[in-house]
Design a protein around this motif. Sequence first.
Motif, mmCIF file in Angstrom:
data_model
loop_
_atom_site.group_PDB
_atom_site.id
_atom_site.type_symbol
_atom_site.label_atom_id
_atom_site.label_comp_id
_atom_site.label_asym_id
_atom_site.label_seq_id
_atom_site.Cartn_x
_atom_site.Cartn_y
_atom_site.Cartn_z
ATOM 1 N N LEU A 206 4.780 -1.889 -0.974
ATOM 2 C CA LEU A 206 3.904 -2.479 0.032
ATOM 3 C C LEU A 206 2.701 -1.573 0.187
ATOM 4 O O LEU A 206 2.840 -0.358 0.270
ATOM 5 N N LEU A 207 1.528 -2.148 0.243
ATOM 6 C CA LEU A 207 0.291 -1.398 0.363
ATOM 7 C C LEU A 207 -0.359 -1.717 1.698
ATOM 8 O O LEU A 207 -0.517 -2.882 2.055
ATOM 9 N N PHE A 208 -0.726 -0.684 2.456
ATOM 10 C CA PHE A 208 -1.371 -0.830 3.755
ATOM 11 C C PHE A 208 -2.783 -0.296 3.630
ATOM 12 O O PHE A 208 -2.982 0.815 3.145
ATOM 13 N N GLY A 209 -3.770 -1.019 4.094
ATOM 14 C CA GLY A 209 -5.135 -0.512 4.066
ATOM 15 C C GLY A 209 -6.121 -1.564 4.512
ATOM 16 O O GLY A 209 -5.817 -2.759 4.512
ATOM 17 N N ASN B 216 8.909 -5.289 -8.393
ATOM 18 C CA ASN B 216 8.707 -4.524 -9.624
ATOM 19 C C ASN B 216 9.857 -4.846 -10.584
ATOM 20 O O ASN B 216 10.850 -5.444 -10.175
ATOM 21 N N PRO B 217 9.760 -4.446 -11.847
ATOM 22 C CA PRO B 217 10.838 -4.730 -12.797
ATOM 23 C C PRO B 217 12.207 -4.198 -12.354
ATOM 24 O O PRO B 217 13.233 -4.790 -12.674
ATOM 25 N N ASP B 218 12.222 -3.091 -11.591
ATOM 26 C CA ASP B 218 13.506 -2.535 -11.130
ATOM 27 C C ASP B 218 13.967 -3.152 -9.808
ATOM 28 O O ASP B 218 14.881 -2.678 -9.183
ATOM 29 N N ASP C 16 -6.076 -4.181 -7.866
ATOM 30 C CA ASP C 16 -4.941 -4.489 -8.744
ATOM 31 C C ASP C 16 -3.669 -4.840 -7.984
ATOM 32 O O ASP C 16 -2.625 -5.047 -8.591
ATOM 33 N N ALA C 17 -3.737 -4.931 -6.666
ATOM 34 C CA ALA C 17 -2.543 -5.208 -5.859
ATOM 35 C C ALA C 17 -2.358 -6.708 -5.656
ATOM 36 O O ALA C 17 -3.314 -7.417 -5.349
ATOM 37 N N PRO C 18 -1.124 -7.192 -5.813
ATOM 38 C CA PRO C 18 -0.867 -8.600 -5.478
ATOM 39 C C PRO C 18 -1.076 -8.820 -3.983
ATOM 40 O O PRO C 18 -0.728 -7.961 -3.168
ATOM 41 N N GLY C 19 -1.656 -9.932 -3.628
ATOM 42 C CA GLY C 19 -1.910 -10.232 -2.215
ATOM 43 C C GLY C 19 -0.657 -10.213 -1.367
ATOM 44 O O GLY C 19 -0.692 -9.855 -0.193
ATOM 45 N N ALA C 20 0.476 -10.569 -1.961
ATOM 46 C CA ALA C 20 1.734 -10.601 -1.207
ATOM 47 C C ALA C 20 2.255 -9.205 -0.884
ATOM 48 O O ALA C 20 3.100 -9.059 -0.016
#
Length: 61
Positions: A10-13, A3-5, A19-23
């Motif tokens: 991390l997204l789990f599902g 992110n910019p900061d 809209d989530a980057p694959g990485a």
Amino acid sequence: MPNPDRSIHLLFGPPKPTDAPGANWIQVIEGRDFLVALRLYGAELAFYDQSWKPDDIVRLG
């Protein structure tokens, strides 16, 4: 993808959010529990003196 900061979400599902980057997405098996373990290499002093702690995992839906 940071992110910019410089934080990283991390997204789990089972399905990848559109809209989530694959990485940043980690696939899990629907209906099964999972365990998250954090391993840091070359951690800075803030980790060892506990002035930095990772955020809790938050359910988004």
